[in-house]
Write a protein that holds these residues in place. Sequence first.
Motif, PDB file in Angstrom:
ATOM      1  N   ARG A   1       1.878  -4.398   7.362  1.00  0.00           N
ATOM      2  CA  ARG A   1       0.706  -4.053   8.174  1.00  0.00           C
ATOM      3  C   ARG A   1       0.716  -2.607   8.627  1.00  0.00           C
ATOM      4  O   ARG A   1      -0.330  -2.039   8.932  1.00  0.00           O
ATOM      5  CB  ARG A   1       0.652  -4.948   9.406  1.00  0.00           C
ATOM      6  N   SER A   2       1.885  -2.010   8.700  1.00  0.00           N
ATOM      7  CA  SER A   2       1.944  -0.639   9.213  1.00  0.00           C
ATOM      8  C   SER A   2       1.863   0.415   8.092  1.00  0.00           C
ATOM      9  O   SER A   2       1.871   1.606   8.366  1.00  0.00           O
ATOM     10  CB  SER A   2       3.238  -0.443  10.009  1.00  0.00           C
ATOM     11  N   LEU A   3       1.781  -0.032   6.838  1.00  0.00           N
ATOM     12  CA  LEU A   3       1.744   0.949   5.742  1.00  0.00           C
ATOM     13  C   LEU A   3       0.437   1.731   5.764  1.00  0.00           C
ATOM     14  O   LEU A   3      -0.635   1.158   5.909  1.00  0.00           O
ATOM     15  CB  LEU A   3       1.898   0.251   4.387  1.00  0.00           C
ATOM     16  N   GLN A   4       0.552   3.042   5.583  1.00  0.00           N
ATOM     17  CA  GLN A   4      -0.635   3.905   5.617  1.00  0.00           C
ATOM     18  C   GLN A   4      -0.678   4.812   4.397  1.00  0.00           C
ATOM     19  O   GLN A   4       0.353   5.173   3.861  1.00  0.00           O
ATOM     20  CB  GLN A   4      -0.597   4.796   6.860  1.00  0.00           C
ATOM     21  N   CYS A   5      -1.923   5.184   4.042  1.00  0.00           N
ATOM     22  CA  CYS A   5      -2.087   6.150   2.958  1.00  0.00           C
ATOM     23  C   CYS A   5      -1.709   7.531   3.464  1.00  0.00           C
ATOM     24  O   CYS A   5      -1.965   7.878   4.614  1.00  0.00           O
ATOM     25  CB  CYS A   5      -3.545   6.218   2.512  1.00  0.00           C
ATOM     26  N   SER A   6      -1.109   8.306   2.584  1.00  0.00           N
ATOM     27  CA  SER A   6      -0.835   9.694   2.940  1.00  0.00           C
ATOM     28  C   SER A   6      -1.734  10.628   2.129  1.00  0.00           C
ATOM     29  O   SER A   6      -2.051  11.734   2.543  1.00  0.00           O
ATOM     30  CB  SER A   6       0.645   9.941   2.698  1.00  0.00           C
ATOM     31  N   LYS A   7      -2.166  10.166   0.945  1.00  0.00           N
ATOM     32  CA  LYS A   7      -3.099  10.895   0.105  1.00  0.00           C
ATOM     33  C   LYS A   7      -4.093   9.898  -0.464  1.00  0.00           C
ATOM     34  O   LYS A   7      -3.754   8.726  -0.566  1.00  0.00           O
ATOM     35  CB  LYS A   7      -2.347  11.556  -1.060  1.00  0.00           C
ATOM     36  N   PRO A   8      -5.252  10.269  -0.918  1.00  0.00           N
ATOM     37  CA  PRO A   8      -5.874  11.601  -0.808  1.00  0.00           C
ATOM     38  C   PRO A   8      -6.294  11.881   0.636  1.00  0.00           C
ATOM     39  O   PRO A   8      -6.292  10.961   1.447  1.00  0.00           O
ATOM     40  CB  PRO A   8      -7.101  11.461  -1.719  1.00  0.00           C
ATOM     41  N   PRO A   9      -6.656  13.133   0.932  1.00  0.00           N
ATOM     42  CA  PRO A   9      -6.979  13.505   2.317  1.00  0.00           C
ATOM     43  C   PRO A   9      -8.036  12.595   2.935  1.00  0.00           C
ATOM     44  O   PRO A   9      -7.973  12.277   4.124  1.00  0.00           O
ATOM     45  CB  PRO A   9      -7.502  14.934   2.186  1.00  0.00           C
ATOM     46  N   SER A  10      -8.996  12.123   2.109  1.00  0.00           N
ATOM     47  CA  SER A  10     -10.083  11.308   2.659  1.00  0.00           C
ATOM     48  C   SER A  10      -9.572   9.955   3.164  1.00  0.00           C
ATOM     49  O   SER A  10     -10.221   9.323   3.990  1.00  0.00           O
ATOM     50  CB  SER A  10     -11.159  11.092   1.593  1.00  0.00           C
ATOM     51  N   LEU A  11      -8.420   9.509   2.657  1.00  0.00           N
ATOM     52  CA  LEU A  11      -7.907   8.194   3.072  1.00  0.00           C
ATOM     53  C   LEU A  11      -6.662   8.314   3.941  1.00  0.00           C
ATOM     54  O   LEU A  11      -6.041   7.311   4.284  1.00  0.00           O
ATOM     55  CB  LEU A  11      -7.573   7.351   1.842  1.00  0.00           C
ATOM     56  N   ARG A  12      -6.304   9.532   4.280  1.00  0.00           N
ATOM     57  CA  ARG A  12      -5.083   9.745   5.058  1.00  0.00           C
ATOM     58  C   ARG A  12      -5.104   8.925   6.345  1.00  0.00           C
ATOM     59  O   ARG A  12      -6.075   8.952   7.087  1.00  0.00           O
ATOM     60  CB  ARG A  12      -5.002  11.238   5.400  1.00  0.00           C
ATOM     61  N   GLY A  13      -4.020   8.166   6.584  1.00  0.00           N
ATOM     62  CA  GLY A  13      -3.920   7.381   7.814  1.00  0.00           C
ATOM     63  C   GLY A  13      -4.582   6.022   7.740  1.00  0.00           C
ATOM     64  O   GLY A  13      -4.471   5.228   8.671  1.00  0.00           O
ATOM     65  N   THR A  14      -5.266   5.729   6.623  1.00  0.00           N
ATOM     66  CA  THR A  14      -5.896   4.414   6.476  1.00  0.00           C
ATOM     67  C   THR A  14      -4.831   3.362   6.200  1.00  0.00           C
ATOM     68  O   THR A  14      -3.909   3.599   5.427  1.00  0.00           O
ATOM     69  CB  THR A  14      -6.879   4.438   5.287  1.00  0.00           C
ATOM     70  N   ALA A  15      -4.969   2.212   6.850  1.00  0.00           N
ATOM     71  CA  ALA A  15      -4.018   1.119   6.600  1.00  0.00           C
ATOM     72  C   ALA A  15      -4.198   0.623   5.167  1.00  0.00           C
ATOM     73  O   ALA A  15      -5.314   0.347   4.743  1.00  0.00           O
ATOM     74  CB  ALA A  15      -4.253  -0.009   7.590  1.00  0.00           C
ATOM     75  N   VAL A  16      -3.098   0.546   4.435  1.00  0.00           N
ATOM     76  CA  VAL A  16      -3.173   0.171   3.025  1.00  0.00           C
ATOM     77  C   VAL A  16      -3.799  -1.209   2.846  1.00  0.00           C
ATOM     78  O   VAL A  16      -4.599  -1.428   1.942  1.00  0.00           O
ATOM     79  CB  VAL A  16      -1.761   0.219   2.394  1.00  0.00           C
ATOM     80  N   LEU A  17      -3.464  -2.138   3.744  1.00  0.00           N
ATOM     81  CA  LEU A  17      -3.970  -3.506   3.579  1.00  0.00           C
ATOM     82  C   LEU A  17      -5.474  -3.612   3.813  1.00  0.00           C
ATOM     83  O   LEU A  17      -6.077  -4.627   3.519  1.00  0.00           O
ATOM     84  CB  LEU A  17      -3.234  -4.464   4.514  1.00  0.00           C
ATOM     85  N   ARG A  18      -6.071  -2.551   4.370  1.00  0.00           N
ATOM     86  CA  ARG A  18      -7.526  -2.593   4.576  1.00  0.00           C
ATOM     87  C   ARG A  18      -8.285  -2.119   3.351  1.00  0.00           C
ATOM     88  O   ARG A  18      -9.507  -2.225   3.293  1.00  0.00           O
ATOM     89  CB  ARG A  18      -7.911  -1.697   5.749  1.00  0.00           C
ATOM     90  N   LEU A  19      -7.549  -1.549   2.378  1.00  0.00           N
ATOM     91  CA  LEU A  19      -8.219  -1.024   1.193  1.00  0.00           C
ATOM     92  C   LEU A  19      -8.681  -2.173   0.309  1.00  0.00           C
ATOM     93  O   LEU A  19      -8.054  -3.218   0.260  1.00  0.00           O
ATOM     94  CB  LEU A  19      -7.257  -0.153   0.387  1.00  0.00           C
ATOM     95  N   ARG A  20      -9.798  -1.915  -0.412  1.00  0.00           N
ATOM     96  CA  ARG A  20     -10.199  -2.859  -1.447  1.00  0.00           C
ATOM     97  C   ARG A  20      -9.804  -2.226  -2.764  1.00  0.00           C
ATOM     98  O   ARG A  20      -9.945  -1.024  -2.923  1.00  0.00           O
ATOM     99  CB  ARG A  20     -11.719  -3.043  -1.433  1.00  0.00           C
ATOM    100  N   PRO A  21      -9.327  -3.044  -3.705  1.00  0.00           N
ATOM    101  CA  PRO A  21      -8.898  -2.478  -4.991  1.00  0.00           C
ATOM    102  C   PRO A  21     -10.009  -1.639  -5.629  1.00  0.00           C
ATOM    103  O   PRO A  21      -9.743  -0.588  -6.210  1.00  0.00           O
ATOM    104  CB  PRO A  21      -8.584  -3.703  -5.837  1.00  0.00           C
TER     105      PRO A  21
END
Length: 361
Positions: A256-276
């Motif tokens: 739950r705490s994993l976050q994107c570091s790149k690309p800049p537009s997604l920086r800080g977004t929780a990975v589990l919130r992403l849709r494939p």
Amino acid sequence: MARRTRRAAGLGLPCLGLPWLGLALLPWAVPPAAAPPGGCPSACYCVATPELVQCRYESLDEPPRELPTSVHNLSISGSNLSVLHRAAFAPLPLPDLRLLRLRHDNIQTIEDMALQGLPALRTLDLSHNPLRSVAAGAFSGVPLLRTLQLNQALLAAPLEEQLALALRNLSLHRLELAGNGLRALPVSLLPTGLEELDLRNNSLQRLTSTELLSLESPGLRGLRVSLGANPLQCDCALRPLLAWLRSSASRVPDARSLQCSKPPSLRGTAVLRLRPEGLGCTADDGGEAGQLETASYVFFGIVLALIGIVFLMVLYLNRRGIKRWLHNLREACRDQMEGYHYRYEQDADPRRASAVGTPGL
Ligand SMILES: *[C@@H]1O[C@H](CO)[C@@H](O)[C@H](O)[C@H]1NC(C)=O
Ligand SMILES: *[C@@H]1O[C@H](CO)[C@@H](O)[C@H](O)[C@H]1NC(C)=O
Ligand SMILES: *[C@@H]1O[C@H](CO)[C@@H](O)[C@H](O)[C@H]1NC(C)=O
Ligand SMILES: *[C@@H]1O[C@H](CO)[C@@H](O)[C@H](O)[C@H]1NC(C)=O
């Protein structure tokens, strides 16, 4: 009874750990004030009991020699041990030692059988050491070792191959490899039956399908992996990891705490919130698949153009034959038309219509 007095003597007091007593480590200079044999080593603290010995920020050049045989936990930090020789801690075996903590001790080399004489050792912490050489038999003779901590210990030299040999025969349950700048899952370092792997604060941008597949091998199916504080790159190459996180959430305790570091537009977004589907796979994002798609379109275009050129050339080379063929066609048409013309005239004569069939047949 003797045990009780030692315990009282050691109660929270530094065991004469004054700098000038550091000499007491040398056998020829044991001063009368030194601890009794089997008591607290002169350069260390026995915290509350001799079962728990801490040697902190003393300038030890080698492990203390006069450790109490009843010691359970031994912690040495801030020393300069550089090389752990064979049986480094046990001129006499320490049958009860379960935990050995050697952080910040400038350990660079671990020789074969360095832990000989510690048959009960379960936890070994070698974090924050610049390891350069680990012998294949470095951890031999500690059959009960279950937890090995190597956080920030693999930064001085590429050590994966040596370590793979040294870990081969162990039955580890927990392996800590945080802060080692790892760029890929160190598959060769994972003994079968491993239950916990700490990979936080490394340089992982993703886990590839191949790496995820190895985590599904029979020996590693029970493994939980911590992946926090890695520079995850949320592009289309992250899709396999995202799918795996969704299907096996319990295997990544900090998912739950994993976050994107790149690309800049997604920086800080929780990975589990992403849709494939949201993970870009276009050429702009540098996604592998995106580049592949563009390449295949270009290829398709070139093939079409080539076919067109070949067709035009065939036409051009055959222009005489085509002219002849057109001419013949026109002749054939004319003959046909004349045939119809003739039939029409015949049909127009009502007397012959019943006698003469169709002339074209
Ligand atoms: C030794 O360390 C372990 C783990 O840190 C701890 O649980 C245990 O209480 C310690 N033992 C003693 C005798 O202090
Ligand atoms: C640590 O020990 C090694 C060899 O024992 C020595 O060469 C080195 O200078 C020592 N380093 C420090 C900081 O004392
Ligand atoms: C590992 O175990 C095998 C067989 O049990 C043994 O032959 C080999 O020497 C061991 N390797 C190490 C590095 O201890
Ligand atoms: C992460 O690891 C690096 C070395 O790879 C270290 O310098 C840094 O202090 C670590 N950060 C944390 C929060 O532990």
